[in-house]
Write a protein that holds these residues in place. Sequence first.
Motif, PDB file in Angstrom:
ATOM      1  N   VAL A 124      36.064  34.274  42.637  1.00 38.96           N
ATOM      2  CA  VAL A 124      37.120  34.536  41.676  1.00 38.96           C
ATOM      3  C   VAL A 124      37.552  33.197  41.116  1.00 38.96           C
ATOM      4  CG1 VAL A 124      39.436  35.446  41.329  1.00 38.96           C
ATOM      5  CG2 VAL A 124      37.867  36.577  42.901  1.00 38.96           C
ATOM      6  N   ILE A 172      31.465  37.074  46.320  1.00 41.42           N
ATOM      7  CA  ILE A 172      32.152  37.218  45.042  1.00 41.42           C
ATOM      8  C   ILE A 172      33.076  36.025  44.884  1.00 41.42           C
ATOM      9  CG2 ILE A 172      33.754  38.600  43.690  1.00 41.42           C
ATOM     10  CD1 ILE A 172      32.703  41.039  45.220  1.00 41.42           C
ATOM     11  N   ASP A 216      40.228  31.159  39.082  1.00 33.72           N
ATOM     12  CA  ASP A 216      41.612  31.208  38.658  1.00 33.72           C
ATOM     13  C   ASP A 216      41.690  30.654  37.241  1.00 33.72           C
ATOM     14  OD1 ASP A 216      44.274  31.649  38.758  1.00 33.72           O
ATOM     15  OD2 ASP A 216      44.755  29.855  39.906  1.00 33.72           O
TER      16      ASP A 216
END
Length: 153
Positions: free
Chosen positions: A126, A124, A128
């Motif tokens: 992420v 996964i 920002d």
Amino acid sequence: MPVFVLVLVMLLAEIAVIVAVGQAIGALVTVLLLVAVSVVGIAMLRRQGMRTLTAFSDAVRNRRDPGPEMVDGMLLGVAAALVVFPGFVSDVLALLLLFPPTRAAVRRRVLRRAAARQAASPQIFVVDSEVVQPQRRDRPAPIVIESVREDRD
């Protein structure tokens, strides 16, 4: 269902061992031995628990991975449950988990298995990001303060 079967088998094994030991050395000595092993297990559990808690605190303070200490805590929890469960088989298993060398071997196996499961699962990512509201003409432009993250280069 398998957990129920495991607990049932463990219970039957405990009863068989207690009866066999009771016939060999006597009922009173067997009960005293069960109490003594539980007291020793609880004392070791307290000592190893404090060591693990101190090691976990040091790992967090020094920004190291606290995974091994967390696994140790989990294994000590299993050992606590086994110490409370009356019987010789569970006490022997608990004492094996309380000794640091055997617990380290179990910890390595648990961590290897967790790493294998993590490698098999999808990663996964992420991203920002920041939400910027459109500027309105009746308000002045916002002041932008840029921050630097320590975990990024």
